[in-house]
Design an enzyme around this catalytic site. Structure first.
Site, PDB file in Angstrom:
ATOM      1  N   TYR A   1       0.651  -1.333  -0.029  1.00 59.37           N
ATOM      2  CA  TYR A   1       0.114  -0.218   0.018  1.00 59.37           C
ATOM      3  C   TYR A   1       0.731   1.261  -0.155  1.00 59.37           C
ATOM      4  CZ  TYR A   1       0.197   0.955   5.291  1.00 59.37           C
ATOM      5  OH  TYR A   1       0.376   1.297   6.607  1.00 59.37           O
ATOM      6  N   GLU A   2       0.077   2.348  -0.414  1.00 59.27           N
ATOM      7  CA  GLU A   2       0.880   3.887  -0.560  1.00 59.27           C
ATOM      8  C   GLU A   2       1.918   3.597  -1.825  1.00 59.27           C
ATOM      9  OE1 GLU A   2       1.171   6.377   2.448  1.00 59.27           O
ATOM     10  OE2 GLU A   2      -0.393   5.538   3.484  1.00 59.27           O
ATOM     11  N   GLY A   3       2.079   2.558  -2.676  1.00 55.26           N
ATOM     12  CA  GLY A   3       3.158   2.540  -3.432  1.00 55.26           C
ATOM     13  C   GLY A   3       3.704   1.171  -3.374  1.00 55.26           C
TER      14      GLY A   3
END
Length: 420
Positions: free
Chosen positions: A402-404
């Site tokens: 998550y978040e990249g």
């Protein structure tokens, strides 16, 4: 009763606070948070109830004040990456769910801090700081995770317009998924296409209250570690013009700016989990007896613990550097009223993004290795449900996505390396 986490074998280290990345305000924050976090006992059997409890406690303790600027009840004049890093590292050491609850208050309201008008900021940010309101960030879709341009959620303008040509209202249609705090939040910062032909340049941001007709957040998602997630569905979800957050079609840049602030803090959460795994491994190695000596007496154990410690410290230095670069860069830009079109400013922004990508990639990947090694040292006890290292093994896995995802961070770094 299932509590948040077994008592830590020892407090997390504080030697890193003496590094030049931090100032007196950061040290005061960290040293005050340590005893508070260690004293909390939260039943995490129900992750949604636990998150509400954590938000309430974090708000009452004053820790959520670091998620908003001082003008709206915050602890510091502006969002500070180093403060967020220290918060998340310490909370994750004790309870990854506590870290999640705190982080989502910042990420879920970050776009309002960055681009909200005074009325929007006054309405939402004080409630975030106090824990009265729970925030959420809604960007991902079933077919649009890393590829934001593939977003399908649409915000269509109504026929009536204001004198300036702005739509009088919007109708939101589509879905978002993997939304943290979905079904739990009081409001969502939602990103949707307002010009379907313009790719990422046609995305806008909106504030959607949880009780808005046409919003359905009842489809909860269940994942390998406790984490309140849901799919949001929008069916003719009518929003007033005042729900638009930031400039029309400016949503993609706003999403990137928001994520840029919090990416280093994701690395910090992984760092906190890795530090806890190392502490658990050291305690177990000292206590576990086999073949007439402790596990710690074996050279192979010592070598493994040494590798784990080096992985933790290398991730820590990259994480603190990324947060420091972001904070110092923000101060520099404010002091010179920098124009993003200026070549030196653009280079500085790229340097910050690359540093955050390196930190996020390295910290999450290193934490996965450290936790895996800690579990291996525990032997059969390591995979026993309810043991701390078993829980950490499940908790860490999502941070690499998550978040990249790690692969996205590699692309960011690789492209920068190829820059002339």
């Amino acid at each position: 009763m299932h509590v948040a986490t077994p008592p830590a074998p020892c407090p997390p280290p504080t030697a890193h606070l003496a590094l030049p990345f931090f100032d007196a305000a950061h040290r005061t924050l960290a040293l005050g948070l340590l005893p508070w976090a260690a004293a909390q006992q939260v039943d995490e059997t129900d992750d949604r109830a636990a998150c509400r409890d954590w938000v309430r406690r974090l708000g009452a303790g004053g820790w959520l004040r670091y998620c908003v600027p001082a003008a709206h009840g915050g602890a510091l004049p502006a969002l500070d990456s180093r403060a967020l890093v220290l918060l998340r590292e310490t909370l994750a050491y004790h309870s990854p769910l506590a870290d999640f609850a705190c982080a989502m208050q910042g990420l879920g309201s970050g776009a309002i801090t960055l681009a909200g008008n005074p009325a929007q900021q006054a309405r939402y940010l004080p409630g975030v700081a106090s824990g009265r309101l729970i925030a959420a960030f809604a960007l991902s879709e079933p077919e649009a995770g890393s590829d934001v341009a593939a977003m399908q959620t649409m915000a269509s303008s109504a026929e009536e317009t204001n004198p300036g040509g702005r739509p009088d209202s919007y109708s939101l249609a589509g879905s978002k998924t993997w939304i943290s705090n979905g079904g739990l939040a009081d409001f969502y910062c939602v990103f949707a296409k307002t010009d379907p032909t313009a790719g990422t340049r046609g995305i806008s941001a909106f504030i959607v209250d949880a009780d808005t007709p046409g919003l359905d957040a009842t489809q909860h998602l269940h994942v390998m570690a406790p984490h309140p997630l849901a799919t949001l569905r929008f069916a003719d979800c009518r929003l007033p013009a005042s729900a638009l957050l930031g400039p029309l079609h400016g949503g993609f840049k706003l999403a990137l700016r928001t994520l840029d602030i919090f990416r280093a803090s994701v690395a910090a959460a992984a760092l906190g989990m890795a530090r806890r795994a190392l502490a658990e491994a050291v305690q177990h190695a000292r206590q576990r007896r086999m073949f007439g000596q402790t596990l710690a007496d074996f050279q192979l154990t010592q070598a493994r613990l040494g590798e784990m410690a080096a992985l933790v410290d290398s991730a820590a230095l990259l994480t603190y550097r990324a947060a420091w670069l972001r904070d110092e860069g923000e101060k520099h830009q404010r002091s010179v009223a920098a124009d993003i079109r200026n070549r030196s400013v653009a280079a500085e922004l790229r340097e910050r993004s690359v540093a955050a990508a390196m930190a996020k990639m390295t910290a999450t990947e290193n934490a996965q290795r450290v936790i895996d090694m800690a579990l291996q040292l525990h032997g059969g006890r390591g995979v026993e449900r309810g043991s701390k290292v078993e829980a950490l093994y499940r908790d860490i896995r999502a941070l690499r996505i998550y978040e990249g995802a790690t692969e996205v961070q590699q692309l960011i770094i690789g492209k920068a390396v190829l820059q002339p």
